[in-house]
Scaffold this motif. Structure first.
Motif, PDB file in Angstrom:
ATOM      1  N   GLU A  25     -15.302  34.410  34.285  1.00  0.00           N
ATOM      2  CA  GLU A  25     -15.730  33.084  33.826  1.00  0.00           C
ATOM      3  C   GLU A  25     -16.188  33.096  32.363  1.00  0.00           C
ATOM      4  OE1 GLU A  25     -19.235  34.810  36.253  1.00  0.00           O
ATOM      5  OE2 GLU A  25     -17.057  34.992  36.099  1.00  0.00           O
ATOM      6  N   TYR A  26     -16.304  34.301  31.788  1.00  0.00           N
ATOM      7  CA  TYR A  26     -16.697  34.441  30.381  1.00  0.00           C
ATOM      8  C   TYR A  26     -15.674  35.328  29.648  1.00  0.00           C
ATOM      9  CZ  TYR A  26     -21.173  33.023  32.429  1.00  0.00           C
ATOM     10  OH  TYR A  26     -22.157  32.377  33.118  1.00  0.00           O
ATOM     11  N   PRO A  27     -14.478  34.807  29.361  1.00  0.00           N
ATOM     12  CA  PRO A  27     -13.421  35.639  28.761  1.00  0.00           C
ATOM     13  C   PRO A  27     -13.783  36.213  27.395  1.00  0.00           C
ATOM     14  CG  PRO A  27     -12.817  33.293  28.747  1.00  0.00           C
ATOM     15  CD  PRO A  27     -14.033  33.422  29.604  1.00  0.00           C
ATOM     16  N   ARG A  28     -14.540  35.470  26.593  1.00  0.00           N
ATOM     17  CA  ARG A  28     -14.923  35.986  25.271  1.00  0.00           C
ATOM     18  C   ARG A  28     -15.895  37.152  25.406  1.00  0.00           C
ATOM     19  NH1 ARG A  28     -15.819  30.666  21.340  1.00  0.00           N
ATOM     20  NH2 ARG A  28     -13.645  29.893  21.449  1.00  0.00           N
ATOM     21  N   VAL A  29     -16.793  37.057  26.381  1.00  0.00           N
ATOM     22  CA  VAL A  29     -17.737  38.149  26.633  1.00  0.00           C
ATOM     23  C   VAL A  29     -16.977  39.389  27.083  1.00  0.00           C
ATOM     24  CG1 VAL A  29     -19.684  38.920  28.051  1.00  0.00           C
ATOM     25  CG2 VAL A  29     -19.616  36.574  27.178  1.00  0.00           C
ATOM     26  N   GLU A  30     -15.944  39.196  27.907  1.00  0.00           N
ATOM     27  CA  GLU A  30     -15.135  40.329  28.358  1.00  0.00           C
ATOM     28  C   GLU A  30     -14.433  41.019  27.188  1.00  0.00           C
ATOM     29  OE1 GLU A  30     -13.888  39.857  32.988  1.00  0.00           O
ATOM     30  OE2 GLU A  30     -12.452  39.162  31.489  1.00  0.00           O
ATOM     31  N   LYS A  31     -13.940  40.231  26.238  1.00  0.00           N
ATOM     32  CA  LYS A  31     -13.275  40.832  25.065  1.00  0.00           C
ATOM     33  C   LYS A  31     -14.280  41.657  24.256  1.00  0.00           C
ATOM     34  CE  LYS A  31      -9.195  38.816  25.575  1.00  0.00           C
ATOM     35  NZ  LYS A  31      -9.457  38.124  26.857  1.00  0.00           N
ATOM     36  N   LEU A  32     -15.490  41.119  24.082  1.00  0.00           N
ATOM     37  CA  LEU A  32     -16.521  41.842  23.347  1.00  0.00           C
ATOM     38  C   LEU A  32     -16.922  43.111  24.096  1.00  0.00           C
ATOM     39  CD1 LEU A  32     -18.578  42.015  21.029  1.00  0.00           C
ATOM     40  CD2 LEU A  32     -20.121  40.590  22.404  1.00  0.00           C
ATOM     41  N   LEU A  33     -17.089  42.999  25.409  1.00  0.00           N
ATOM     42  CA  LEU A  33     -17.463  44.160  26.218  1.00  0.00           C
ATOM     43  C   LEU A  33     -16.378  45.232  26.202  1.00  0.00           C
ATOM     44  CD1 LEU A  33     -19.130  42.588  29.392  1.00  0.00           C
ATOM     45  CD2 LEU A  33     -20.236  43.954  27.625  1.00  0.00           C
ATOM     46  N   SER A  34     -15.120  44.809  26.122  1.00  0.00           N
ATOM     47  CA  SER A  34     -14.030  45.784  26.104  1.00  0.00           C
ATOM     48  C   SER A  34     -14.115  46.679  24.867  1.00  0.00           C
ATOM     49  CB  SER A  34     -12.672  45.078  26.158  1.00  0.00           C
ATOM     50  OG  SER A  34     -12.446  44.327  24.975  1.00  0.00           O
ATOM     51  N   VAL A  35     -14.449  46.071  23.720  1.00  0.00           N
ATOM     52  CA  VAL A  35     -14.590  46.859  22.485  1.00  0.00           C
ATOM     53  C   VAL A  35     -15.801  47.779  22.581  1.00  0.00           C
ATOM     54  CG1 VAL A  35     -14.971  46.739  19.986  1.00  0.00           C
ATOM     55  CG2 VAL A  35     -13.480  45.059  21.103  1.00  0.00           C
ATOM     56  N   MET A  36     -16.921  47.240  23.047  1.00  0.00           N
ATOM     57  CA  MET A  36     -18.148  48.038  23.156  1.00  0.00           C
ATOM     58  C   MET A  36     -17.973  49.195  24.147  1.00  0.00           C
ATOM     59  SD  MET A  36     -20.963  44.952  23.194  1.00  0.00           S
ATOM     60  CE  MET A  36     -22.314  46.071  23.548  1.00  0.00           C
ATOM     61  N   CYS A  37     -17.374  48.905  25.297  1.00  0.00           N
ATOM     62  CA  CYS A  37     -17.194  49.942  26.326  1.00  0.00           C
ATOM     63  C   CYS A  37     -16.202  51.006  25.874  1.00  0.00           C
ATOM     64  CB  CYS A  37     -16.727  49.308  27.630  1.00  0.00           C
ATOM     65  SG  CYS A  37     -18.007  48.362  28.477  1.00  0.00           S
ATOM     66  N   LEU A  38     -15.171  50.595  25.119  1.00  0.00           N
ATOM     67  CA  LEU A  38     -14.224  51.579  24.593  1.00  0.00           C
ATOM     68  C   LEU A  38     -14.912  52.542  23.636  1.00  0.00           C
ATOM     69  CD1 LEU A  38     -11.383  52.717  24.204  1.00  0.00           C
ATOM     70  CD2 LEU A  38     -11.004  50.963  22.445  1.00  0.00           C
ATOM     71  N   MET A  39     -15.731  52.000  22.737  1.00  0.00           N
ATOM     72  CA  MET A  39     -16.455  52.842  21.790  1.00  0.00           C
ATOM     73  C   MET A  39     -17.415  53.785  22.520  1.00  0.00           C
ATOM     74  SD  MET A  39     -15.137  52.016  18.948  1.00  0.00           S
ATOM     75  CE  MET A  39     -16.239  52.924  17.868  1.00  0.00           C
ATOM     76  N   MET A  40     -18.138  53.254  23.513  1.00  0.00           N
ATOM     77  CA  MET A  40     -19.084  54.088  24.255  1.00  0.00           C
ATOM     78  C   MET A  40     -18.364  55.146  25.083  1.00  0.00           C
ATOM     79  SD  MET A  40     -22.217  51.548  25.412  1.00  0.00           S
ATOM     80  CE  MET A  40     -21.221  50.207  26.030  1.00  0.00           C
ATOM     81  N   TYR A  41     -17.200  54.793  25.613  1.00  0.00           N
ATOM     82  CA  TYR A  41     -16.426  55.763  26.400  1.00  0.00           C
ATOM     83  C   TYR A  41     -15.953  56.920  25.519  1.00  0.00           C
ATOM     84  CZ  TYR A  41     -12.814  57.586  29.550  1.00  0.00           C
ATOM     85  OH  TYR A  41     -12.030  58.399  30.349  1.00  0.00           O
TER      86      TYR A  41
END
Length: 312
Positions: free
Chosen positions: A18-34
């Protein structure tokens, strides 16, 4: 509604759809943290293997913890990143079972391993003269094997009980990953046995190790306070500070998840779970490397060796 087998369907991981923009932001953050998780924990594993100064029980257990964190995060972060960036957020039954069992094994093992590491620090500080005799190489291997074995057994029990449940059509999991309780709630039968088993698993693998850790640190604190030397007290606290910080972050997040008041904001609950699953494994190598002269020395030695190898 007719009952179906789990294998007849694909599951939909709702995440934060329900929050597609938040998912895009989280994808970048989670990739960096991974990437930080892979780099930091892999570096610690390599250092504990190649540097003889780190061939001690503490770093042996730390290597196990780093290996565990890599496997735990790799069980769900890559697929989660794909789901963040894709319109199709489905996962097959086989992938779902593998992801659930691997993450559950690693989570259970980490709880036991942290208690083992607390016992190691207890012996090192409270009984230093007999440390090398008590914490022998054989005992280290046995305690590490026990941690992995108990974690696997807990995961196997929960997974078998979960996949035997019948299903009546609901296939939307309101989570980022395949969390076991969210999975069993989709069943169209009584899940009391599953809930009781999960609750017992939480008591055995969360609170029992936490109790042992607290007891270990009570004895450690008592010993340190009886030490006359200020330098000795400082060294003892320095020895335990990294492990204590990791335990505080790990259990602090879990206890907050379980003990906070029930919130109608499921997005907030999911973000807390994501913090536990991604941020904690990222912090572990950072915490153990920060102000650790042995790790810094091993890193400089490894970089010097690489430099000479390139030159020669």
């Amino acid at each position: 509604m007719d009952r179906m087998n789990w294998t007849d369907i694909e599951f939909i991981l709702q995440g934060l759809s329900e929050y597609p923009r938040v998912e895009k932001l989280l994808s970048v953050m989670c990739l960096m943290m991974y990437l930080v998780i892979l780099l930091g924990n892999s570096t610690l594993i390599i250092l504990t293997l190649v540097d003889s100064r780190l061939h001690t029980p503490m770093y042996f257990f730390l290597g196990n913890l780093s290996f565990l964190d890599i496997w735990y995060t790799s069980s769900f972060i890559p697929s989660m990143l794909i789901h963040f960036l894709s319109q199709k957020k489905t996962i097959s039954f086989t992938r779902r079972v593998v992801q659930m069992s691997v993450s559950y094994t690693m989570g259970s093992t980490e709880c036991v391993l942290l208690a083992v590491m607390a016992y190691d620090r207890y012996v090192a500080i409270c009984n230093p003269l007999r440390y090398s005799i008590i914490i022998s190489k054989a005992l280290c291997i046995q305690m590490a094997a026990l941690s992995w074995g108990l974690g696997f057994l807990n995961s196997l029990t929960e997974t078998i009980l979960a996949i035997r449940l019948p299903f009546c059509g609901k296939n939307v999991i309101n989570h980022f990953a395949c969390e076991i309780l969210a999975f069993v709630k989709l069943a169209c039968t009584d899940i009391s046995l599953n809930e009781i088993t999960i609750m017992l698993g939480n008591v055995i693998f969360l609170f029992s190790p936490l109790l042992l850790i607290c007891i270990s640190y009570i004895f450690i604190l008592s010993t340190v306070l009886r030490t006359n030397s200020a330098e000795g007290r400082k060294k003892a606290f320095s020895t335990c500070s990294a492990h204590l910080t990791v335990v505080t972050v790990f259990y602090g997040t879990i206890l907050f998840m379980y003990m906070k008041p029930k919130s109608k904001d499921s997005a907030f609950n999911k973000l807390i779970a994501l913090f536990y699953g991604v941020v904690t494994p990222m912090l572990n190598p950072i915490i153990y490397s920060l102000r650790n002269t042995e790790v810094h020395g091993a890193m400089r030695k490894l970089m010097t060796r690489q430099w000479f190898w390139r030159k020669g």
